[in-house]
Motif scaffolding. Structure first.
Motif, short mmCIF file in Angstrom:
data_model
loop_
_atom_site.label_atom_id
_atom_site.label_comp_id
_atom_site.label_asym_id
_atom_site.label_seq_id
_atom_site.Cartn_x
_atom_site.Cartn_y
_atom_site.Cartn_z
N LEU A 117 10.95 15.20 7.32
CA LEU A 117 10.02 15.05 6.20
C LEU A 117 10.58 14.03 5.21
N ILE A 118 9.75 13.09 4.81
CA ILE A 118 10.13 12.18 3.73
C ILE A 118 9.54 12.75 2.45
N VAL A 119 10.42 13.13 1.53
CA VAL A 119 10.02 13.68 0.24
C VAL A 119 10.05 12.53 -0.76
N VAL A 120 8.90 12.27 -1.39
CA VAL A 120 8.78 11.17 -2.34
C VAL A 120 8.56 11.74 -3.73
N GLY A 121 9.56 11.62 -4.56
CA GLY A 121 9.45 12.05 -5.95
C GLY A 121 8.81 10.96 -6.79
N VAL A 122 7.83 11.35 -7.60
CA VAL A 122 7.17 10.41 -8.49
C VAL A 122 7.93 10.45 -9.82
N MET A 123 8.61 9.37 -10.10
CA MET A 123 9.50 9.31 -11.26
C MET A 123 8.75 8.89 -12.51
N VAL A 127 5.74 4.93 -11.02
CA VAL A 127 4.44 4.43 -11.46
C VAL A 127 4.26 4.79 -12.92
N SER A 128 3.38 4.07 -13.58
CA SER A 128 3.12 4.34 -14.99
C SER A 128 1.64 4.28 -15.25
N SER A 129 1.16 5.29 -16.00
CA SER A 129 -0.23 5.25 -16.45
C SER A 129 -0.37 5.80 -17.86
N VAL A 187 -5.02 2.89 -15.85
CA VAL A 187 -4.46 1.72 -15.18
C VAL A 187 -3.10 2.13 -14.62
N ILE A 188 -2.97 2.10 -13.29
CA ILE A 188 -1.74 2.51 -12.63
C ILE A 188 -0.90 1.27 -12.36
N ARG A 189 0.34 1.32 -12.81
CA ARG A 189 1.27 0.21 -12.57
C ARG A 189 2.39 0.70 -11.66
N LEU A 190 2.60 0.02 -10.54
CA LEU A 190 3.69 0.34 -9.63
C LEU A 190 4.93 -0.39 -10.13
N LEU A 191 5.92 0.37 -10.58
CA LEU A 191 7.14 -0.21 -11.15
C LEU A 191 8.28 -0.26 -10.14
N LYS A 192 8.31 0.68 -9.19
CA LYS A 192 9.30 0.69 -8.11
C LYS A 192 8.66 1.30 -6.88
N ASP A 193 8.69 0.55 -5.79
CA ASP A 193 8.09 1.02 -4.54
C ASP A 193 9.10 1.83 -3.73
N LEU A 194 8.62 2.40 -2.64
CA LEU A 194 9.48 3.16 -1.74
C LEU A 194 10.53 2.26 -1.10
N ASP A 195 11.67 2.85 -0.80
CA ASP A 195 12.70 2.16 -0.02
C ASP A 195 12.51 2.45 1.47
N GLU A 196 11.94 3.61 1.78
CA GLU A 196 11.78 4.06 3.17
C GLU A 196 10.47 3.54 3.77
N ASN A 197 10.52 3.31 5.08
CA ASN A 197 9.33 2.99 5.85
C ASN A 197 8.68 4.33 6.22
N GLY A 203 -5.54 13.01 -11.97
CA GLY A 203 -5.48 12.77 -10.53
C GLY A 203 -5.48 11.29 -10.17
N LEU A 204 -5.62 10.42 -11.16
CA LEU A 204 -5.71 8.99 -10.89
C LEU A 204 -4.43 8.42 -10.26
N THR A 205 -3.27 8.87 -10.73
CA THR A 205 -2.01 8.37 -10.17
C THR A 205 -1.88 8.80 -8.71
N LEU A 206 -2.17 10.07 -8.44
CA LEU A 206 -2.06 10.56 -7.07
C LEU A 206 -3.07 9.90 -6.15
N GLU A 207 -4.27 9.67 -6.64
CA GLU A 207 -5.28 8.97 -5.83
C GLU A 207 -4.76 7.58 -5.46
N TYR A 208 -4.20 6.89 -6.43
CA TYR A 208 -3.62 5.56 -6.18
C TYR A 208 -2.51 5.65 -5.13
N LEU A 209 -1.60 6.61 -5.29
CA LEU A 209 -0.48 6.72 -4.36
C LEU A 209 -0.94 7.08 -2.95
#
Length: 178
Positions: A35-41, A66-68, A78-88, A104-110
């Protein structure tokens, strides 16, 4: 209790007990799978740390930023991606871990962003779910607690980058942000 907190909604012990339950449930659902666990910082950092310590799984931990909100009390939409995933995440099972879901806008974007990367599956885990504020329809697979439509801080959740270090979840006094 911190002087800016009106009341405590979830104590340290209540949080610990529920997170242990979530970790056990996720471990059962992904038994035998990576499982890849992705924390939203930044908000999910405390929750993710405690959650993964309650998982008995082969996990890879990654973070996305991300920032909103900025310094506001409401999402700008407005969702801004500030750091993307390192993992594929191609062909991988992905669990997105959030501190709180309101609009729910941030999660929809992600989710939309991650789907273009062709994972095997995407599920969502949130510590706090504020359905009264939802602007998009979404399935949340793992929910710690339903919360009222109040301004919540603590346990990683902030207002203008403050209060993340509180060991509980509390309602911020209106006088602080109005």
């Amino acid at each position: 209790m911190h002087k800016d907190i009106e009341s405590i909604v979830y104590s340290e012990q209540v949080l610990a007990d529920r997170i242990a339950e979530l970790g056990k449930q996720i471990s059962e659902d992904y038994k035998g799978k990576k499982l890849i666990v992705v924390g939203v910082m930044k908000g999910a950092n405390v929750f993710v740390a405690d959650l993964i310590r309650n998982m008995d799984l082969d996990i890879v931990l990654d973070f996305i930023v991300v920032s909103s909100y900025g310094a506001s009390t409401e999402s700008t939409g407005v969702i801004r991606l500030l750091k993307d995933l390192d993992e594929n995440i191609d062909s991988e099972h992905v669990l997105i871990v959030e501190d709180i879901i309101d609009s729910g806008l941030t999660l929809e974007y992600l989710v939309n962003n991650f789907e273009t990367r062709h994972p095997e599956s995407i599920r969502i885990c949130t510590l706090l779910n504020k359905v009264e504020r939802r602007k998009v329809d979404m399935k949340v697979d793992y929910i710690g607690f339903q919360v009222p439509d109040e301004f919540i801080v603590g346990y990683g959740i902030d207002y203008a980058e403050r209060y993340r270090n509180l060991p509980y979840v509390g309602i911020l006094k209106r006088s602080v942000y109005e």
